[in-house]
Design a protein around this motif. Structure first.
Motif, PDB file in Angstrom:
ATOM      1  N   GLN A   1       0.831  -1.197   0.000  1.00  0.00           N
ATOM      2  CA  GLN A   1       0.000   0.000   0.000  1.00  0.00           C
ATOM      3  C   GLN A   1       0.872   1.256   0.000  1.00  0.00           C
ATOM      4  N   ILE A   2       1.911   1.252   0.825  1.00  0.00           N
ATOM      5  CA  ILE A   2       2.826   2.397   0.885  1.00  0.00           C
ATOM      6  C   ILE A   2       3.496   2.598  -0.470  1.00  0.00           C
ATOM      7  N   ALA A   3       3.953   1.508  -1.075  1.00  0.00           N
ATOM      8  CA  ALA A   3       4.627   1.602  -2.369  1.00  0.00           C
ATOM      9  C   ALA A   3       3.684   2.119  -3.448  1.00  0.00           C
ATOM     10  N   ALA A   4       2.449   1.701  -3.422  1.00  0.00           N
ATOM     11  CA  ALA A   4       1.493   2.142  -4.437  1.00  0.00           C
ATOM     12  C   ALA A   4       1.131   3.614  -4.280  1.00  0.00           C
ATOM     13  N   LEU A   5       1.069   4.084  -3.053  1.00  0.00           N
ATOM     14  CA  LEU A   5       0.681   5.475  -2.812  1.00  0.00           C
ATOM     15  C   LEU A   5       1.671   6.474  -3.395  1.00  0.00           C
TER      16      LEU A   5
ATOM     17  N   ALA B   1      -7.052   3.283   2.016  1.00  0.00           N
ATOM     18  CA  ALA B   1      -6.150   2.204   2.432  1.00  0.00           C
ATOM     19  C   ALA B   1      -6.285   1.941   3.929  1.00  0.00           C
ATOM     20  N   LEU B   2      -6.433   2.993   4.706  1.00  0.00           N
ATOM     21  CA  LEU B   2      -6.535   2.846   6.158  1.00  0.00           C
ATOM     22  C   LEU B   2      -7.905   2.334   6.600  1.00  0.00           C
ATOM     23  N   HIS B   3      -8.961   2.785   5.930  1.00  0.00           N
ATOM     24  CA  HIS B   3     -10.315   2.454   6.387  1.00  0.00           C
ATOM     25  C   HIS B   3     -10.989   1.319   5.619  1.00  0.00           C
ATOM     26  N   GLU B   4     -10.606   1.127   4.362  1.00  0.00           N
ATOM     27  CA  GLU B   4     -11.200   0.056   3.562  1.00  0.00           C
ATOM     28  C   GLU B   4     -10.205  -1.073   3.294  1.00  0.00           C
ATOM     29  N   ASN B   5      -8.953  -0.863   3.701  1.00  0.00           N
ATOM     30  CA  ASN B   5      -7.884  -1.839   3.525  1.00  0.00           C
ATOM     31  C   ASN B   5      -7.737  -2.290   2.073  1.00  0.00           C
ATOM     32  N   ILE B   6      -7.783  -1.329   1.125  1.00  0.00           N
ATOM     33  CA  ILE B   6      -7.596  -1.691  -0.286  1.00  0.00           C
ATOM     34  C   ILE B   6      -6.132  -2.078  -0.520  1.00  0.00           C
ATOM     35  N   SER B   7      -5.920  -2.971  -1.455  1.00  0.00           N
ATOM     36  CA  SER B   7      -4.571  -3.486  -1.727  1.00  0.00           C
ATOM     37  C   SER B   7      -3.748  -2.461  -2.508  1.00  0.00           C
ATOM     38  N   GLY B   8      -2.457  -2.712  -2.583  1.00  0.00           N
ATOM     39  CA  GLY B   8      -1.576  -1.854  -3.362  1.00  0.00           C
ATOM     40  C   GLY B   8      -1.969  -1.831  -4.822  1.00  0.00           C
TER      41      GLY B   8
ATOM     42  N   PHE C   1      -3.425  11.189  -3.162  1.00  0.00           N
ATOM     43  CA  PHE C   1      -2.717  10.576  -2.044  1.00  0.00           C
ATOM     44  C   PHE C   1      -3.577  10.609  -0.793  1.00  0.00           C
ATOM     45  N   LYS C   2      -4.170  11.749  -0.509  1.00  0.00           N
ATOM     46  CA  LYS C   2      -5.012  11.889   0.694  1.00  0.00           C
ATOM     47  C   LYS C   2      -6.199  10.935   0.638  1.00  0.00           C
TER      48      LYS C   2
END
Length: 145
Positions: A102-106, A121-128, A114-115
């Protein structure tokens, strides 16, 4: 230079990917073939094949280990710096909640996306991969190893 996006963001190192590794693969195939084709020298060809396989494995693993380890550390540091610049806040807690993919994809998203994508990513846990597919304004990363 061609604009970078999801479909063309991977990078290859031609001497390694298109010369050295294919040559080792061909030598390995040849060695295995000779094991069956030359019974008089079977042990020699078995040893040859083992050495070629070990060279291939060593080249692959060493390249992966050093390059990816260093790149991963830099990606996390870039994320932390960018997070601080955008939110004017430290990022340890946020980094702890995200997976590396996730960090790499952002890093490919512009600041506004980004925001939004960080929130998802934090609330829905979407993948990278989902993050990358959601990016509309792709920020190219041309300095990757």
């Amino acid at each position: 230079m061609k604009q970078q996006n999801y479909h063309n963001h991977r990078k290859f190192y031609p001497p390694h990917h298109f010369i050295y590794l294919p040559l080792l693969i061909l030598l390995e195939v040849y060695g295995v073939y000779k094991v069956w084709d030359d019974p008089a020298n079977k042990l020699t060809w078995i040893l040859f094949s083992i050495v070629i396989f070990l060279l291939f494995y060593l080249a692959f693993m060493t390249r992966q280990h050093y390059a990816l380890g260093l790149q991963n550390r830099i990606v996390i540091l870039e994320f932390r710096q960018r997070y601080f610049e955008i939110f004017n806040n430290r990022s340890e807690e946020t980094v702890g909640k995200l997976k590396f993919d996730q960090i790499a994809a952002l890093r490919f998203a512009d600041d506004e996306e980004f925001k939004e994508l960080l929130y998802r990513a934090l609330h829905e846990n979407i993948s990278g991969d989902e993050i990358k597919r959601s990016i509309k304004n792709w920020r190219a990363d041309r300095l990757r190893i």
